[in-house]
Motif scaffolding. Structure first.
Motif, PDB file in Angstrom:
ATOM      1  N   PRO A  73       9.289   3.210   6.436  1.00 34.77           N
ATOM      2  CA  PRO A  73      10.449   2.233   6.334  1.00 34.77           C
ATOM      3  C   PRO A  73      11.644   2.642   7.387  1.00 34.77           C
ATOM      4  O   PRO A  73      11.682   4.055   7.713  1.00 34.77           O
ATOM      5  CB  PRO A  73      11.039   2.546   4.774  1.00 34.77           C
ATOM      6  CG  PRO A  73      10.008   3.027   4.066  1.00 34.77           C
ATOM      7  CD  PRO A  73       8.934   3.486   5.079  1.00 34.77           C
ATOM      8  N   ASN A  74      12.230   1.778   8.197  1.00 34.87           N
ATOM      9  CA  ASN A  74      13.230   1.992   8.997  1.00 34.87           C
ATOM     10  C   ASN A  74      12.539   2.785  10.184  1.00 34.87           C
ATOM     11  O   ASN A  74      13.419   3.433  11.301  1.00 34.87           O
ATOM     12  CB  ASN A  74      14.322   2.835   8.467  1.00 34.87           C
ATOM     13  CG  ASN A  74      15.044   2.171   7.515  1.00 34.87           C
ATOM     14  OD1 ASN A  74      15.414   1.008   7.669  1.00 34.87           O
ATOM     15  ND2 ASN A  74      15.560   2.801   6.385  1.00 34.87           N
ATOM     16  N   PHE A  75      11.221   2.569  10.582  1.00 35.94           N
ATOM     17  CA  PHE A  75      10.515   3.375  11.450  1.00 35.94           C
ATOM     18  C   PHE A  75       9.670   2.333  12.210  1.00 35.94           C
ATOM     19  O   PHE A  75       9.610   2.179  13.595  1.00 35.94           O
ATOM     20  CB  PHE A  75       9.832   4.766  11.096  1.00 35.94           C
ATOM     21  CG  PHE A  75       9.596   5.545  12.496  1.00 35.94           C
ATOM     22  CD1 PHE A  75      10.413   5.839  13.157  1.00 35.94           C
ATOM     23  CD2 PHE A  75       8.211   5.470  12.939  1.00 35.94           C
ATOM     24  CE1 PHE A  75      10.127   6.891  14.261  1.00 35.94           C
ATOM     25  CE2 PHE A  75       7.644   6.375  13.892  1.00 35.94           C
ATOM     26  CZ  PHE A  75       8.473   6.961  14.573  1.00 35.94           C
ATOM     27  N   GLY A  76       8.698   1.766  11.462  1.00 42.86           N
ATOM     28  CA  GLY A  76       7.533   1.001  12.011  1.00 42.86           C
ATOM     29  C   GLY A  76       6.488   0.989  11.054  1.00 42.86           C
ATOM     30  O   GLY A  76       6.201   1.562  10.223  1.00 42.86           O
ATOM     31  N   GLY A  77       5.348   0.396  11.276  1.00 40.23           N
ATOM     32  CA  GLY A  77       4.243   0.287  10.372  1.00 40.23           C
ATOM     33  C   GLY A  77       2.868   0.483  11.460  1.00 40.23           C
ATOM     34  O   GLY A  77       2.782   0.107  12.455  1.00 40.23           O
ATOM     35  N   PHE A  78       2.028   0.980  10.582  1.00 43.20           N
ATOM     36  CA  PHE A  78       0.826   1.384  11.326  1.00 43.20           C
ATOM     37  C   PHE A  78      -0.145   0.201  10.666  1.00 43.20           C
ATOM     38  O   PHE A  78      -0.424  -0.239   9.422  1.00 43.20           O
ATOM     39  CB  PHE A  78       0.129   2.741  10.682  1.00 43.20           C
ATOM     40  CG  PHE A  78       1.006   4.070  11.154  1.00 43.20           C
ATOM     41  CD1 PHE A  78       0.479   4.348  12.348  1.00 43.20           C
ATOM     42  CD2 PHE A  78       1.873   4.259  10.414  1.00 43.20           C
ATOM     43  CE1 PHE A  78       1.357   5.597  12.906  1.00 43.20           C
ATOM     44  CE2 PHE A  78       2.474   5.272  10.860  1.00 43.20           C
ATOM     45  CZ  PHE A  78       2.174   5.966  12.036  1.00 43.20           C
ATOM     46  N   VAL A  79      -0.906  -0.601  11.744  1.00 45.86           N
ATOM     47  CA  VAL A  79      -1.681  -1.532  11.413  1.00 45.86           C
ATOM     48  C   VAL A  79      -3.220  -1.396  11.400  1.00 45.86           C
ATOM     49  O   VAL A  79      -3.590  -0.932  12.872  1.00 45.86           O
ATOM     50  CB  VAL A  79      -1.380  -2.968  11.916  1.00 45.86           C
ATOM     51  CG1 VAL A  79      -2.078  -4.171  11.595  1.00 45.86           C
ATOM     52  CG2 VAL A  79       0.264  -3.288  11.589  1.00 45.86           C
ATOM     53  N   GLY A  80      -4.172  -1.528  10.734  1.00 48.15           N
ATOM     54  CA  GLY A  80      -5.589  -1.322  10.801  1.00 48.15           C
ATOM     55  C   GLY A  80      -6.166  -2.579  11.184  1.00 48.15           C
ATOM     56  O   GLY A  80      -6.165  -3.393  10.403  1.00 48.15           O
ATOM     57  N   ASN A  81      -6.697  -2.591  12.446  1.00 42.12           N
ATOM     58  CA  ASN A  81      -7.620  -3.652  12.670  1.00 42.12           C
ATOM     59  C   ASN A  81      -9.076  -3.460  12.403  1.00 42.12           C
ATOM     60  O   ASN A  81      -9.601  -2.578  13.192  1.00 42.12           O
ATOM     61  CB  ASN A  81      -7.171  -4.376  14.027  1.00 42.12           C
ATOM     62  CG  ASN A  81      -5.805  -4.962  14.184  1.00 42.12           C
ATOM     63  OD1 ASN A  81      -5.579  -5.495  13.389  1.00 42.12           O
ATOM     64  ND2 ASN A  81      -5.305  -4.663  15.297  1.00 42.12           N
ATOM     65  N   PRO A  82      -9.750  -4.158  11.580  1.00 45.10           N
ATOM     66  CA  PRO A  82     -11.163  -3.853  11.396  1.00 45.10           C
ATOM     67  C   PRO A  82     -12.094  -4.334  12.758  1.00 45.10           C
ATOM     68  O   PRO A  82     -11.837  -5.196  13.180  1.00 45.10           O
ATOM     69  CB  PRO A  82     -11.638  -4.784  10.178  1.00 45.10           C
ATOM     70  CG  PRO A  82     -10.320  -5.282   9.753  1.00 45.10           C
ATOM     71  CD  PRO A  82      -9.308  -5.500  10.953  1.00 45.10           C
ATOM     72  N   GLN A  83     -13.122  -3.380  13.009  1.00 44.63           N
ATOM     73  CA  GLN A  83     -13.730  -3.394  13.900  1.00 44.63           C
ATOM     74  C   GLN A  83     -15.164  -3.542  13.554  1.00 44.63           C
ATOM     75  O   GLN A  83     -15.761  -2.703  12.526  1.00 44.63           O
ATOM     76  CB  GLN A  83     -13.830  -2.474  15.146  1.00 44.63           C
ATOM     77  CG  GLN A  83     -12.423  -2.073  15.619  1.00 44.63           C
ATOM     78  CD  GLN A  83     -12.053  -3.075  16.663  1.00 44.63           C
ATOM     79  OE1 GLN A  83     -12.750  -3.546  17.322  1.00 44.63           O
ATOM     80  NE2 GLN A  83     -10.704  -3.844  16.381  1.00 44.63           N
ATOM     81  N   SER A  84     -16.135  -4.425  13.721  1.00 45.54           N
ATOM     82  CA  SER A  84     -17.577  -4.681  13.203  1.00 45.54           C
ATOM     83  C   SER A  84     -18.387  -3.530  13.928  1.00 45.54           C
ATOM     84  O   SER A  84     -17.970  -2.938  14.904  1.00 45.54           O
ATOM     85  CB  SER A  84     -17.957  -6.049  13.544  1.00 45.54           C
ATOM     86  OG  SER A  84     -17.913  -6.130  15.111  1.00 45.54           O
TER      87      SER A  84
END
Length: 89
Positions: free
Chosen positions: A22-33
């Motif tokens: 919150p109030n900083f940013g988000g970590f996003v995980g993109n799946p890799q095959s």
């Protein structure tokens, strides 16, 4: 707290595709095959590429609720711990 906020972010990224600080940013995980190197014959397992998005700042409650449940503390206390972590980093 018994474990660090970083530990809980890591746990959640294993289970979810996005974890917001919150109030900083988000970590996003993109799946890799899985990938096969045709030259060496080495098979790399599926994985996640982790990206950071500064636009994801709205608290969705996932991280704070997880910390609250795992540490058996009130959500306000967990929220304060996350806020302290954000100031530190």
């Amino acid at each position: 707290m018994n474990k660090t906020v970083e530990h809980y972010i890591s746990e959640l990224l294993f289970l979810h595709d996005c974890v917001i600080l919150p109030n900083f940013g988000g970590f996003v995980g993109n799946p890799q095959s899985a990938k096969l190197n045709k030259i060496t014959g080495v098979l790399s397992p599926p994985s996640k590429q982790i990206l950071f998005n500064t636009n994801l700042k709205t608290n969705d409650g996932l991280l704070i609720t997880h910390i609250s449940n795992q540490e058996a503390i009130a959500q306000d206390t967990a929220k304060n711990e996350v806020e302290k972590f954000v100031v530190k980093i």
